[in-house]
Scaffold this motif. Structure first.
Motif, PDB file in Angstrom:
ATOM      1  N   GLU A   1      -0.543  24.667  -3.637  1.00 28.75           N
ATOM      2  CA  GLU A   1      -0.047  26.208  -3.790  1.00 28.75           C
ATOM      3  C   GLU A   1      -1.230  27.025  -3.309  1.00 28.75           C
ATOM      4  OE1 GLU A   1       3.289  26.234  -7.183  1.00 28.75           O
ATOM      5  OE2 GLU A   1       1.311  26.298  -8.166  1.00 28.75           O
ATOM      6  N   GLU A   2      -2.640  26.788  -3.272  1.00 26.93           N
ATOM      7  CA  GLU A   2      -3.608  27.544  -3.180  1.00 26.93           C
ATOM      8  C   GLU A   2      -3.865  27.475  -1.498  1.00 26.93           C
ATOM      9  OE1 GLU A   2      -7.539  29.382  -3.981  1.00 26.93           O
ATOM     10  OE2 GLU A   2      -5.770  29.559  -5.063  1.00 26.93           O
ATOM     11  N   GLY A   3      -3.321  26.213  -0.959  1.00 30.84           N
ATOM     12  CA  GLY A   3      -3.577  26.004   0.654  1.00 30.84           C
ATOM     13  C   GLY A   3      -4.654  25.449   0.748  1.00 30.84           C
TER      14      GLY A   3
ATOM     15  N   PRO B   1       9.853  17.214  -2.166  1.00 26.20           N
ATOM     16  CA  PRO B   1      10.555  18.753  -2.054  1.00 26.20           C
ATOM     17  C   PRO B   1       9.722  19.937  -2.296  1.00 26.20           C
ATOM     18  CG  PRO B   1      11.479  17.231  -3.725  1.00 26.20           C
ATOM     19  CD  PRO B   1      10.583  16.637  -3.054  1.00 26.20           C
ATOM     20  N   ALA B   2       8.903  19.763  -3.150  1.00 23.47           N
ATOM     21  CA  ALA B   2       8.088  21.167  -3.813  1.00 23.47           C
ATOM     22  C   ALA B   2       7.037  21.189  -2.389  1.00 23.47           C
ATOM     23  CB  ALA B   2       7.134  20.843  -4.856  1.00 23.47           C
ATOM     24  N   ILE B   3       6.816  20.314  -1.649  1.00 23.36           N
ATOM     25  CA  ILE B   3       5.604  20.558  -0.486  1.00 23.36           C
ATOM     26  C   ILE B   3       6.529  20.818   0.784  1.00 23.36           C
ATOM     27  CG2 ILE B   3       4.052  19.387   0.732  1.00 23.36           C
ATOM     28  CD1 ILE B   3       3.079  18.184  -1.548  1.00 23.36           C
ATOM     29  N   LEU B   4       7.669  20.197   0.923  1.00 21.04           N
ATOM     30  CA  LEU B   4       8.548  20.476   2.229  1.00 21.04           C
ATOM     31  C   LEU B   4       9.697  21.259   2.298  1.00 21.04           C
ATOM     32  CD1 LEU B   4       8.033  16.754   3.384  1.00 21.04           C
ATOM     33  CD2 LEU B   4       6.728  18.655   4.172  1.00 21.04           C
ATOM     34  N   ALA B   5      10.526  21.195   1.222  1.00 18.77           N
ATOM     35  CA  ALA B   5      11.501  22.051   1.154  1.00 18.77           C
ATOM     36  C   ALA B   5      11.257  23.524   0.961  1.00 18.77           C
ATOM     37  CB  ALA B   5      12.576  21.629   0.095  1.00 18.77           C
ATOM     38  N   LEU B   6      10.476  23.699  -0.067  1.00 15.25           N
ATOM     39  CA  LEU B   6      10.185  25.294  -0.555  1.00 15.25           C
ATOM     40  C   LEU B   6       9.669  26.344   0.650  1.00 15.25           C
ATOM     41  CD1 LEU B   6       8.636  24.934  -4.153  1.00 15.25           C
ATOM     42  CD2 LEU B   6      10.917  25.391  -3.311  1.00 15.25           C
ATOM     43  N   PRO B   7       8.738  25.745   1.478  1.00 18.15           N
ATOM     44  CA  PRO B   7       8.413  26.375   2.647  1.00 18.15           C
ATOM     45  C   PRO B   7       9.508  26.709   3.424  1.00 18.15           C
ATOM     46  CG  PRO B   7       6.732  24.568   2.352  1.00 18.15           C
ATOM     47  CD  PRO B   7       7.840  24.299   1.185  1.00 18.15           C
ATOM     48  N   ALA B   8      10.485  25.755   3.497  1.00 17.53           N
ATOM     49  CA  ALA B   8      11.442  26.017   4.538  1.00 17.53           C
ATOM     50  C   ALA B   8      12.813  26.775   3.863  1.00 17.53           C
ATOM     51  CB  ALA B   8      12.160  24.772   4.851  1.00 17.53           C
TER      52      ALA B   8
ATOM     53  N   ALA C   1       0.774  -1.203   0.086  1.00 19.19           N
ATOM     54  CA  ALA C   1       0.109  -0.019  -0.174  1.00 19.19           C
ATOM     55  C   ALA C   1       0.778   1.318   0.336  1.00 19.19           C
ATOM     56  CB  ALA C   1      -1.036  -0.076   1.332  1.00 19.19           C
ATOM     57  N   SER C   2       2.006   1.196   0.510  1.00 22.99           N
ATOM     58  CA  SER C   2       2.723   2.344   0.541  1.00 22.99           C
ATOM     59  C   SER C   2       3.653   2.401  -0.790  1.00 22.99           C
ATOM     60  CB  SER C   2       3.815   2.412   1.698  1.00 22.99           C
ATOM     61  OG  SER C   2       4.609   1.309   1.654  1.00 22.99           O
ATOM     62  N   PHE C   3       3.678   1.639  -1.346  1.00 21.46           N
ATOM     63  CA  PHE C   3       4.238   1.689  -2.922  1.00 21.46           C
ATOM     64  C   PHE C   3       2.948   2.331  -3.581  1.00 21.46           C
ATOM     65  CE2 PHE C   3       7.154  -1.640  -4.933  1.00 21.46           C
ATOM     66  CZ  PHE C   3       8.218  -0.820  -4.803  1.00 21.46           C
ATOM     67  N   VAL C   4       1.868   1.999  -3.394  1.00 19.66           N
ATOM     68  CA  VAL C   4       0.982   2.835  -4.533  1.00 19.66           C
ATOM     69  C   VAL C   4       0.617   4.153  -3.956  1.00 19.66           C
ATOM     70  CG1 VAL C   4      -1.545   2.448  -5.001  1.00 19.66           C
ATOM     71  CG2 VAL C   4      -0.172   0.460  -4.764  1.00 19.66           C
ATOM     72  N   THR C   5       0.793   4.617  -2.763  1.00 16.85           N
ATOM     73  CA  THR C   5       0.848   5.791  -2.418  1.00 16.85           C
ATOM     74  C   THR C   5       1.720   6.811  -2.983  1.00 16.85           C
ATOM     75  OG1 THR C   5       0.085   4.958  -0.001  1.00 16.85           O
ATOM     76  CG2 THR C   5       0.603   7.276  -0.160  1.00 16.85           C
ATOM     77  N   PRO C   6       1.247   7.948  -3.750  1.00 17.10           N
ATOM     78  CA  PRO C   6       2.053   8.833  -4.375  1.00 17.10           C
ATOM     79  C   PRO C   6       2.662   9.629  -3.271  1.00 17.10           C
ATOM     80  CG  PRO C   6      -0.263   8.976  -5.002  1.00 17.10           C
ATOM     81  CD  PRO C   6      -0.344   8.218  -3.826  1.00 17.10           C
ATOM     82  N   PRO C   7       4.144   9.569  -3.340  1.00 16.19           N
ATOM     83  CA  PRO C   7       5.038  10.358  -2.380  1.00 16.19           C
ATOM     84  C   PRO C   7       4.385  11.677  -2.286  1.00 16.19           C
ATOM     85  CG  PRO C   7       6.329   9.158  -3.983  1.00 16.19           C
ATOM     86  CD  PRO C   7       4.976   9.247  -4.628  1.00 16.19           C
ATOM     87  N   PHE C   8       4.015  12.296  -2.984  1.00 18.96           N
ATOM     88  CA  PHE C   8       3.472  13.620  -2.875  1.00 18.96           C
ATOM     89  C   PHE C   8       2.300  13.621  -1.730  1.00 18.96           C
ATOM     90  CE2 PHE C   8       1.232  12.837  -6.686  1.00 18.96           C
ATOM     91  CZ  PHE C   8      -0.031  13.109  -6.410  1.00 18.96           C
ATOM     92  N   LEU C   9       1.433  12.827  -1.906  1.00 20.24           N
ATOM     93  CA  LEU C   9       0.335  12.644  -1.097  1.00 20.24           C
ATOM     94  C   LEU C   9       0.781  12.512   0.126  1.00 20.24           C
ATOM     95  CD1 LEU C   9      -2.716  13.137  -1.609  1.00 20.24           C
ATOM     96  CD2 LEU C   9      -3.008  10.554  -1.573  1.00 20.24           C
ATOM     97  N   GLY C  10       1.700  11.467   0.707  1.00 24.66           N
ATOM     98  CA  GLY C  10       2.374  11.332   1.865  1.00 24.66           C
ATOM     99  C   GLY C  10       2.949  12.524   2.377  1.00 24.66           C
ATOM    100  N   ALA C  11       3.906  13.128   1.703  1.00 23.05           N
ATOM    101  CA  ALA C  11       4.500  14.483   1.992  1.00 23.05           C
ATOM    102  C   ALA C  11       3.259  15.586   2.504  1.00 23.05           C
ATOM    103  CB  ALA C  11       5.096  15.347   0.952  1.00 23.05           C
ATOM    104  N   PHE C  12       2.280  15.707   1.557  1.00 27.14           N
ATOM    105  CA  PHE C  12       1.126  16.448   2.091  1.00 27.14           C
ATOM    106  C   PHE C  12       0.652  15.922   3.434  1.00 27.14           C
ATOM    107  CE2 PHE C  12      -3.377  17.187   2.156  1.00 27.14           C
ATOM    108  CZ  PHE C  12      -3.427  18.782   2.247  1.00 27.14           C
ATOM    109  N   ALA C  13       0.161  15.065   3.596  1.00 24.47           N
ATOM    110  CA  ALA C  13      -0.290  14.337   4.730  1.00 24.47           C
ATOM    111  C   ALA C  13       0.598  14.680   6.021  1.00 24.47           C
ATOM    112  CB  ALA C  13      -0.510  12.800   4.891  1.00 24.47           C
TER     113      ALA C  13
ATOM    114  N   THR D   1      15.259  19.279  -8.556  1.00 23.31           N
ATOM    115  CA  THR D   1      13.957  19.044  -9.486  1.00 23.31           C
ATOM    116  C   THR D   1      13.044  20.270  -9.411  1.00 23.31           C
ATOM    117  OG1 THR D   1      13.248  17.863  -7.506  1.00 23.31           O
ATOM    118  CG2 THR D   1      13.937  16.360  -9.352  1.00 23.31           C
ATOM    119  N   THR D   2      13.128  20.883  -8.163  1.00 22.76           N
ATOM    120  CA  THR D   2      12.273  21.873  -7.737  1.00 22.76           C
ATOM    121  C   THR D   2      12.858  22.924  -8.519  1.00 22.76           C
ATOM    122  OG1 THR D   2      13.263  22.479  -5.703  1.00 22.76           O
ATOM    123  CG2 THR D   2      11.261  21.131  -5.819  1.00 22.76           C
ATOM    124  N   GLN D   3      14.177  23.122  -8.588  1.00 26.33           N
ATOM    125  CA  GLN D   3      15.055  24.285  -9.271  1.00 26.33           C
ATOM    126  C   GLN D   3      14.583  24.161 -10.816  1.00 26.33           C
ATOM    127  OE1 GLN D   3      16.827  26.822  -7.629  1.00 26.33           O
ATOM    128  NE2 GLN D   3      16.013  27.660  -9.783  1.00 26.33           N
TER     129      GLN D   3
END
Lengths: 351, 562
Positions: free
Chosen positions: B524-526, B225-232, B106-118, B238-240
């Motif tokens: 991006e919109e929050g 990184p877009a969800i966790l690194a940019l706010p920091a 199940a963690s394989f199927v979970t998109p990493p960005f969704l996990g990061a957001f959670a 990749t984000t660059q």
């Protein structure tokens, strides 16, 4: 427009009333049928592609109203102003002509788009009464709405005595790790804010602010949400409409807004039709629609926006723009300095 | 018709193989060729200026360094979690192995960005639910963890990368003969000593290559990184690269900045291939005898608790917080009756106009890519397994070659290649289709390859001897046998497409948004609530379709077998 002209001519002439009334009726009928023809033409085009930086919920509600009124579907693409420009230009340089109406909160965009001859000239109905600040002298873009950029804060996390009174108050080290800021690479209004405060205090202001390490978010509506969730105590910027406005009117709200004494950046959001718009009739119909007093009154009442229409009344709890010390930046200057602003921001804040 | 095929010396299938080969070359060579060319081009002609500019910029150097730090620690953390878990489920008498394996899948199927957001909702330093609980319990002012930091990012990325290590090791452990371990035990070595001095060295190549896989994941990731690194306030490569597309776009610099990522990936994969190719380990190579699981004794429950703690972080907590946010008016507030609402669902599905188009686009792309991809992978695997054309090894290599291209890099290449004549695919679903197909082909090929390795050529030969043409044999003998494997291929590709973000984010246009892009837009919109609703919907949809495929087509296969 035709209708209003015929109305004034009928009131100026008194004696031969009947023929004039008849004429007025004919003209009105002609106006009505002209309007019918426009609606039919717009329906034939099928839909309208609207890029807007208006807060998502507000934009979606407005689009639904238009669809219900005219039966023309609106494809809403809500994003930050800078992201909108990126997407529209990326499409255009690949030869894709999809965008009809563009509304961003960066007045510099319209200088740029005009220079590139990408705007169609159109004068919305009733435009002659739009106040000077909302007009493009050449009539390509029309200021549609405006909002102040303010400091959102959480009343549970910020004691009344600590509420920032000026922008400089945010430089105090006590705000370290407690602030949130929206990004000029995404939100056009932040570009205006950065220039406005740079003109007051120099780049040094932003360099010092960066030392308080604010959390970086993208949308100008996100600082309000972040503060509301108590993730951060206050925001360096927040659009004073939409969530920030409606939320703080609800009883028991913890979200509040401070209007710095040294000046509040006033953000204008113009709207324009693209020169290559694939649905030009629908675009014109839509532009007229969003400039009607009715639509604008809704924006003022429900969203807390300031609008171009002079007859719109504002809720009693809404500050009058004349009561605020406003900071306004010239569109030409914004256009010239956008790149510099984005570059400096990334250098100072890291991303 | 058929008889002519049999008599003809020219096998009708040859054009099929040629077409497949040409397609592969087009999918890879065109975008990468353009990428390389644009990275050294300027208005004055060929130049290295883009590279000088990109690698001389201290800000970009920092992004490069951040990526290295992230990748290294993600690799290490994935090993630290994946190796013990693989050993525990593969070698010991740990209870609940089936559940554990299912959760890891199940963690394989979970998109990493969704996990990061959670994890933003779980471990944001102030509003994060775990930090709130921690503060409530300890009375501390400091958070338990701040997700908007480099360690936070490493933590979240590792949560969704360790399964790569896990699978690698579990598969190897099954091949390691247990007699060596038993010999060690008989000679008086403790369980730990056996594990460390016998099992570990035998599994070493697999461990290293698992490390490399996890590193590759971390290198190519965009969403987390877009969800966790940019706010920091920090970037990764990749984000660059994504930021280079801000107006006015700096495509040349994006191309130049993509090259090191491409090279690093290629190098690491080469290294991994070497490691796995070495056959100096006598103990690995086949199952021998029955294997007795190592008894854990009183450590059983401690180990189980540890495993579930990890799985709570990858699956249980993230989905719980997503579900909470989906039904709450304010995600950071407790879930009381006044905070409950269905409005988020109404908004996401009925008011937000982007949802419907994105769902349709995603489904269309998912089904198209999975179908074409599965057919292509099957054909290629068939050709290479049966050595049907000269140079079949090269075909196999081409099919897995796209593995070296991180999604963002592929997207930059495709963007450059297909925004200009003769093929202007940008702005259509076709460019996303090409991107997904290229990206998913290696996975599909690997799956199909395993399938055909399991189908014996004797059966096909029997068919041909009896006079059937190759295509008829393929249709009537090979296809039914390979069916369930091909369906698995279809599902793998489909899952990969649905969760794709790093290429989509560069290649989409407003008219061709997919669900992952809409989720990113909402981020991006929050709009936390709408993201949660869409994220859960996306998972339900993925599982639903995969189940449908398996029951609709799979049962038939099982029935035929009986």
């Amino acid at each position: 427009m035709k209708r209003s002209r015929s109305a004034s001519s009928s009131s100026s002439a008194r004696k031969p009333l009947a023929p004039i009334v008849l004429l007025a009726l004919v003209l009105a009928a002609a106006g009505a049928s002209a309007q019918d023809a426009r609606v039919a033409e717009a329906r034939r085009e099928g839909k309208l592609v609207w890029h807007t930086s208006l807060a998502l919920d507000s934009a979606q509600r407005l689009a639904t109203r238009f669809e219900q009124t005219y039966g023309v579907k609106v494809e809403v693409h809500r994003s930050g102003s800078e992201r909108i420009l990126q997407r529209v230009m990326q499409e255009f340089s690949a030869g894709i002509k999809n965008a009809d109406v563009v509304n961003t909160s960066d007045t510099g965009h319209y200088v740029l788009l005009k220079r590139k001859a990408l705007l169609a000239r159109y004068t919305p109905a009733g435009a002659e009464r739009i106040p000077a600040g909302f007009r493009d002298p050449e009539g390509y873009a029309w200021g549609w709405r405006a909002f102040p950029l303010v400091v959102p804060y959480n009343t549970r996390l910020v004691a009344p005595a600590d509420v920032p009174q000026t922008w400089k108050d945010l430089l105090d080290p006590k705000w370290k790790n407690r602030l949130v800021i929206s990004h000029p690479g995404y939100a056009g209004s932040v570009v205006t804010q950065i220039i406005a405060l740079e003109k007051l205090y120099g780049w040094d202001y932003w360099a010092q602010l960066a030392r308080n390490r604010p959390m970086l978010v993208q949308s100008i509506h996100d600082p309000g949400r972040t503060v509301m969730s108590s993730e951060r105590a206050a925001g360096v910027n927040g659009a004073d409409y939409g969530l920030l406005y409606t939320e703080r009117r609800t009883p028991g709200a913890t979200l509040a807004a401070a209007y710095p004494r040294d000046g509040v950046p006033l953000i204008f959001s113009p709207t324009a039709i693209m020169s290559f718009a694939p649905h030009p009739s629908a675009a014109r119909l839509f532009t007229d629609f969003i400039f009607t007093r009715e639509t604008m009154q809704i924006l003022a009442d429900a969203e807390g926006l300031y609008v171009a229409h002079p007859d719109v009344t504002y809720p009693p709890d809404r500050l009058k723009l004349s009561e605020l010390k406003m900071l306004v930046v010239d569109p030409e200057e914004i256009d010239k300095r956008t790149e510099e602003v984005k570059k400096r921001f990334v250098e100072l804040f890291g991303a | 018709m058929r008889s002519t095929v049999v008599r003809s010396t020219f096998d009708r299938s040859v054009p099929v193989w040629i077409a497949t080969a040409v397609t592969l070359v087009l999918l890879m060579i065109l975008p990468l060729g353009w990428l390389g060319w644009v990275s050294v081009s300027s208005e004055q002609g060929a130049t290295l200026a883009n590279y000088v500019q990109v690698f001389g910029d201290p800000h970009l150097q920092k992004a490069l360094w951040n990526t290295i730090v992230l990748a290294f620690w993600v690799g290490t953390a994935s090993l630290a979690v994946g190796v013990p878990m693989a050993w525990l489920t593969g070698r010991t008498d740990l209870p609940g192995k089936r559940v554990i394996r299912a959760l890891i899948m199940a963690s394989f199927v979970t998109p990493p960005f969704l996990g990061a957001f959670a994890w933003v909702m779980l471990a944001g330093p102030n509003a994060g639910l775990l930090n709130k609980i921690y503060r409530g319990l300890t009375g501390s002012d400091d958070p338990l963890m701040n997700i908007f930091t480099m360690p936070g990012l490493i933590f979240v990325v590792a949560l969704y990368s360790f399964p790569y290590v896990y699978i690698m090791i579990v598969n190897t452990l099954e091949l390691i003969a247990s007699d060596l371990e038993e010999a060690g035990a008989i000679l008086g070595a403790s369980r730990l000593r056996v594990a460390l001095t016998i099992t570990l060295p035998l599994a070493f190549p697999a461990i290293l290559s698992g490390f490399i896989l996890a590193v590759l994941q971390a290198l190519a990731l965009f969403g987390s990184p877009a969800i966790l690194a940019l706010p920091a306030g920090f970037h990764t490569i990749t984000t660059q690269i994504w930021s280079f597309f801000q107006y006015p776009p700096k495509v040349e610099q994006a191309a130049a900045f993509s090259i090191p990522l491409l090279l690093a990936t290629a190098l690491l994969l080469q290294l991994q291939k070497r490691l796995l190719g070495r056959r100096g380990y006598a103990g690995v190579g086949g199952k021998t005898g029955a294997r007795r699981p190592i008894p854990l004794g009183r450590w059983r429950w401690v180990a189980l608790a540890g495993v579930f703690a990890v799985l709570a972080c990858t699956i249980v907590l993230p989905y719980a917080v997503l579900a909470k946010a989906a039904f709450a008016k304010a995600w950071a507030q407790p879930l009381s009756w006044d905070n409950l609402t269905l409005a988020n669902f109404t908004f996401t599905f009925f008011e937000y106009s982007a949802t419907r188009d994105a769902v349709i686009n995603t489904l269309e792309l998912g089904i198209m890519t999975a179908t074409v991809g599965a057919v292509m992978a099957a054909l290629l695997a068939y050709v290479t397994n049966r050595r049907l054309v000269p140079g079949h090894q090269a075909l196999g290599f081409l099919a897995v070659a796209p593995v070296v291209i991180p999604g963002v890099v592929l997207a930059v290449g495709l963007f450059i290649a297909y925004t200009r004549p003769p093929l202007v695919l940008y702005g259509t679903l076709a460019i996303l289709f090409v991107a997904y197909l290229t990206k998913e082909l290696p996975v599909g090929y690997a799956q199909a390859d395993t399938t055909f390795k399991g189908v014996h050529p004797e059966l096909e030969e029997a068919g041909r001897i009896l006079g059937a043409g190759r295509l008829r044999v393929l249709r009537e003998i090979t296809a039914p046998l390979a069916k369930s494997g091909i369906i698995a291929t279809w599902c793998f590709v489909f899952i990969g497409v649905i969760r794709e973000l790093s290429a989509s984010i560069i290649l989409f246009t407003p008219a061709t948004k997919v669900i992952s892009v809409v989720i990113f837009d909402l981020k991006e919109e929050g709009q936390f609530a709408a993201i949660s609703v869409l994220g859960l919907f996306m998972l339900a949809m993925t599982f639903g379709i995969v189940l449908l495929m398996q029951t609709a087509l799979g049962r038939d296969f099982l029935g035929a077998k009986d």
